[in-house]
Design a protein around this motif. Structure first.
Motif, PDB file in Angstrom:
ATOM      1  N   LYS A  11       4.175   1.205  -9.212  1.00 59.04           N
ATOM      2  CA  LYS A  11       5.219   2.194  -9.449  1.00 59.04           C
ATOM      3  C   LYS A  11       5.646   2.174 -10.913  1.00 59.04           C
ATOM      4  N   ASP A  14       2.916   3.679 -13.054  1.00 63.06           N
ATOM      5  CA  ASP A  14       2.906   5.135 -12.907  1.00 63.06           C
ATOM      6  C   ASP A  14       4.025   5.781 -13.709  1.00 63.06           C
ATOM      7  N   TYR A  70       0.402  11.614  -7.295  1.00 59.46           N
ATOM      8  CA  TYR A  70       0.872  10.794  -6.186  1.00 59.46           C
ATOM      9  C   TYR A  70       0.130  11.171  -4.918  1.00 59.46           C
TER      10      TYR A  70
END
Length: 123
Positions: A11, A14, A70
């Motif tokens: 996460k 990203d 995603y």
């Protein structure tokens, strides 16, 4: 490994990638706007426009950061099944073997309920 740690690390990576992508896109748009606006003006502005066009071309040739994509996430919800029958599965007079000559189990009766653990083995 620890999946929660992996998910958190992914996460964060990203988020960083998306920030870098957005900054690159903003910078590219500013360079394009400058070149379009001043690329053919006075001699000084035309030189600056050409210079920025070269910078833009170098950035594009070097490669850009990809936008974060995603994966689609699906959530499942199972309703309460209520009272279950016991046993859920019943096998009667079951025989098992690798060939008709080598029978391992013969005439077995077995029942499975929600708490039964059954190992599945492969050869």
């Amino acid at each position: 490994g620890n999946y929660d740690q992996y998910a958190q690390t992914r996460k964060e990576a990203d988020i960083q990638q998306q920030k870098k992508y957005e900054a690159e896109q903003k910078d590219i748009q500013q360079l394009k706007d400058f070149v379009a606006k001043f690329g053919h003006g006075t001699k000084k502005l035309a030189q600056q426009g050409k210079s920025r066009e070269k910078i833009l071309n170098r950035k594009l040739e070097a490669g850009l950061t990809a936008a974060v994509v995603y994966e689609h996430q699906t959530q499942f919800q199972f309703s309460d099944p209520g009272q279950q029958l016991t046993p859920m599965l019943t096998l009667e007079e079951v025989s098992f073997g690798y060939s008709p000559d080598k029978i391992l189990y013969k005439s077995v009766d077995i029942g499975f309920d929600m708490k039964t653990r059954l190992p599945l083995l492969g050869a």
